[in-house]
Motif scaffolding. Structure first.
Motif, PDB file in Angstrom:
ATOM      1  N   ALA A  54     -12.335  -4.862  30.010  1.00  0.00           N
ATOM      2  CA  ALA A  54     -12.044  -5.138  28.507  1.00  0.00           C
ATOM      3  C   ALA A  54     -11.388  -6.542  28.347  1.00  0.00           C
ATOM      4  N   PRO A  55     -11.743  -7.126  27.414  1.00  0.00           N
ATOM      5  CA  PRO A  55     -11.313  -8.513  27.149  1.00  0.00           C
ATOM      6  C   PRO A  55      -9.598  -8.495  27.132  1.00  0.00           C
ATOM      7  N   ASP A  56      -8.952  -7.582  26.639  1.00  0.00           N
ATOM      8  CA  ASP A  56      -7.506  -7.492  26.378  1.00  0.00           C
ATOM      9  C   ASP A  56      -6.906  -7.243  27.816  1.00  0.00           C
ATOM     10  N   SER A  57      -7.608  -6.661  28.656  1.00  0.00           N
ATOM     11  CA  SER A  57      -6.769  -6.440  30.047  1.00  0.00           C
ATOM     12  C   SER A  57      -6.807  -7.679  30.890  1.00  0.00           C
ATOM     13  N   VAL A  58      -7.943  -8.627  30.672  1.00  0.00           N
ATOM     14  CA  VAL A  58      -8.101  -9.804  31.391  1.00  0.00           C
ATOM     15  C   VAL A  58      -7.387 -10.913  30.670  1.00  0.00           C
ATOM     16  N   GLN A  59      -7.192 -10.864  29.453  1.00  0.00           N
ATOM     17  CA  GLN A  59      -6.571 -12.131  28.688  1.00  0.00           C
ATOM     18  C   GLN A  59      -5.035 -11.848  28.457  1.00  0.00           C
ATOM     19  N   ALA A  60      -4.573 -10.672  28.308  1.00  0.00           N
ATOM     20  CA  ALA A  60      -3.285 -10.373  27.822  1.00  0.00           C
ATOM     21  C   ALA A  60      -2.308 -10.883  28.951  1.00  0.00           C
ATOM     22  N   PRO A  61      -1.446 -11.657  28.404  1.00  0.00           N
ATOM     23  CA  PRO A  61      -0.308 -12.114  29.332  1.00  0.00           C
ATOM     24  C   PRO A  61       0.692 -10.985  29.683  1.00  0.00           C
ATOM     25  N   SER A  62       1.168 -11.106  31.125  1.00  0.00           N
ATOM     26  CA  SER A  62       1.891 -10.063  31.567  1.00  0.00           C
ATOM     27  C   SER A  62       3.015 -10.137  30.782  1.00  0.00           C
ATOM     28  N   ALA A  63       3.995  -9.085  31.054  1.00  0.00           N
ATOM     29  CA  ALA A  63       5.382  -9.042  30.175  1.00  0.00           C
ATOM     30  C   ALA A  63       6.235 -10.154  30.906  1.00  0.00           C
ATOM     31  N   LEU A  64       6.317 -10.374  32.163  1.00  0.00           N
ATOM     32  CA  LEU A  64       6.805 -11.505  32.877  1.00  0.00           C
ATOM     33  C   LEU A  64       6.425 -12.770  32.208  1.00  0.00           C
ATOM     34  N   ASN A  65       5.095 -12.938  32.195  1.00  0.00           N
ATOM     35  CA  ASN A  65       4.719 -14.377  31.596  1.00  0.00           C
ATOM     36  C   ASN A  65       5.139 -14.454  30.055  1.00  0.00           C
ATOM     37  N   GLN A  66       4.997 -13.362  29.301  1.00  0.00           N
ATOM     38  CA  GLN A  66       5.530 -13.404  27.928  1.00  0.00           C
ATOM     39  C   GLN A  66       7.108 -13.803  27.854  1.00  0.00           C
ATOM     40  N   ALA A  67       7.957 -13.165  28.985  1.00  0.00           N
ATOM     41  CA  ALA A  67       9.306 -13.217  28.751  1.00  0.00           C
ATOM     42  C   ALA A  67       9.829 -14.792  29.303  1.00  0.00           C
ATOM     43  N   LEU A  68       9.002 -15.197  30.104  1.00  0.00           N
ATOM     44  CA  LEU A  68       9.270 -16.857  30.550  1.00  0.00           C
ATOM     45  C   LEU A  68       8.697 -17.531  29.562  1.00  0.00           C
ATOM     46  N   THR A  69       7.685 -17.613  28.851  1.00  0.00           N
ATOM     47  CA  THR A  69       7.495 -18.110  27.646  1.00  0.00           C
ATOM     48  C   THR A  69       8.416 -18.081  26.674  1.00  0.00           C
ATOM     49  N   LYS A  70       9.012 -17.079  26.503  1.00  0.00           N
ATOM     50  CA  LYS A  70      10.006 -17.164  25.219  1.00  0.00           C
ATOM     51  C   LYS A  70      11.257 -17.781  25.798  1.00  0.00           C
ATOM     52  N   ALA A  71      11.521 -17.574  27.094  1.00  0.00           N
ATOM     53  CA  ALA A  71      12.805 -17.937  27.587  1.00  0.00           C
ATOM     54  C   ALA A  71      12.747 -19.576  27.603  1.00  0.00           C
ATOM     55  N   LEU A  72      11.587 -20.215  27.780  1.00  0.00           N
ATOM     56  CA  LEU A  72      11.402 -21.561  28.294  1.00  0.00           C
ATOM     57  C   LEU A  72      11.231 -22.330  26.652  1.00  0.00           C
ATOM     58  N   ALA A  73      10.659 -21.644  25.761  1.00  0.00           N
ATOM     59  CA  ALA A  73      10.415 -22.241  24.485  1.00  0.00           C
ATOM     60  C   ALA A  73      11.586 -23.003  24.091  1.00  0.00           C
ATOM     61  N   GLY A  74      12.552 -22.836  23.950  1.00  0.00           N
ATOM     62  CA  GLY A  74      13.793 -23.585  23.097  1.00  0.00           C
ATOM     63  C   GLY A  74      14.375 -24.769  24.411  1.00  0.00           C
ATOM     64  N   ILE A  75      13.938 -24.823  25.309  1.00  0.00           N
ATOM     65  CA  ILE A  75      14.448 -25.985  26.431  1.00  0.00           C
ATOM     66  C   ILE A  75      13.557 -27.477  26.149  1.00  0.00           C
ATOM     67  N   LYS A  76      14.319 -28.221  26.003  1.00  0.00           N
ATOM     68  CA  LYS A  76      14.038 -29.592  25.699  1.00  0.00           C
ATOM     69  C   LYS A  76      14.279 -30.469  27.081  1.00  0.00           C
ATOM     70  N   LEU A  77      13.236 -31.014  27.630  1.00  0.00           N
ATOM     71  CA  LEU A  77      13.732 -31.910  28.581  1.00  0.00           C
ATOM     72  C   LEU A  77      13.701 -33.512  28.284  1.00  0.00           C
ATOM     73  N   ASP A  78      14.874 -34.076  28.941  1.00  0.00           N
ATOM     74  CA  ASP A  78      14.951 -35.277  28.720  1.00  0.00           C
ATOM     75  C   ASP A  78      14.499 -36.258  29.710  1.00  0.00           C
ATOM     76  N   PRO A  79      13.347 -36.987  29.639  1.00  0.00           N
ATOM     77  CA  PRO A  79      12.560 -37.530  30.774  1.00  0.00           C
ATOM     78  C   PRO A  79      13.731 -38.655  31.244  1.00  0.00           C
ATOM     79  N   GLU A  80      14.554 -39.205  30.798  1.00  0.00           N
ATOM     80  CA  GLU A  80      15.544 -40.037  31.298  1.00  0.00           C
ATOM     81  C   GLU A  80      16.513 -39.551  32.436  1.00  0.00           C
ATOM     82  N   SER A  81      16.533 -38.208  32.371  1.00  0.00           N
ATOM     83  CA  SER A  81      17.673 -37.727  33.172  1.00  0.00           C
ATOM     84  C   SER A  81      16.948 -37.175  34.639  1.00  0.00           C
TER      85      SER A  81
END
Length: 177
Positions: free
Chosen positions: A150-177
């Motif tokens: 089923a396309p949903d089972s193949v392409q659905a992101p895992s719960a861990l992947n969803q949690a990591l995406t949400k946690a990293l969404a607000g992080i901004k990287l400073d290329p100078e640091s």
């Protein structure tokens, strides 16, 4: 074996062929054709390794068998200087990357050749840049067509992947640091 203390003034060139060499990770080299040149240089040894072989392994996405030509051409200085392996924090310069520590009085040329080929072996070889890989559910090779999952089972992101995406969404990287 090369005796590093008995190198002729004009240097020593050794040539060889090796039918098959097993490398780490279940890959191998076939039809090696190589040469090693060693020249004494102020207590150190200039080393040159050249050669060609066929790298045999598998695609890192779809696991299809691969044969790839592999060329090696490396030059470096071998030294007995113990400061080369000194511990502590210091900045490496480009000259440090071309020097290897040779604590022994002899050098196994076949081991040197194997090591230089292994350093040039692909880390993540692909059968093609467009390789689609394997279905994570059923294991079908997607290069040979779609699977019945089923396309949903193949392409659905895992719960861990969803949690990591949400946690990293607000992080901004400073290329100078």
């Amino acid at each position: 074996m090369i005796d590093l203390h008995k190198l002729p003034q004009e240097g020593l060139r050794l040539n060889g062929t090796t039918e098959l060499v097993a490398l780490e990770g279940g890959v191998s080299l076939r039809d090696l054709d190589w040469s090693v040149f060693a020249l004494a240089s102020d207590g150190d040894v200039f080393l040159e390794v050249k050669g060609q072989a066929v790298w045999q392994g598998s695609c890192s996405r779809c696991l299809a068998p691969l044969d790839r030509p592999l060329m090696v051409e490396s030059q470096f200085l071998g030294s007995k200087d113990p400061d080369l392996v000194g511990r502590g924090s210091h900045t490496l310069g480009t000259q440090d990357l071309d020097v290897v520590f040779l604590p022994e009085d002899t050098l196994d040329e076949t081991e040197l050749v194997r090591e230089q080929f292994e350093l040039q072996a692909p880390m993540h070889p692909l059968c093609s840049e467009a390789c689609k890989g394997l279905c994570p559910t059923c294991g079908k090779n997607w290069n040979k067509g779609p699977c019945q999952c089923a396309p949903d089972s193949v392409q659905a992101p895992s719960a861990l992947n969803q949690a990591l995406t949400k946690a990293l969404a607000g992080i901004k990287l400073d290329p100078e640091s």
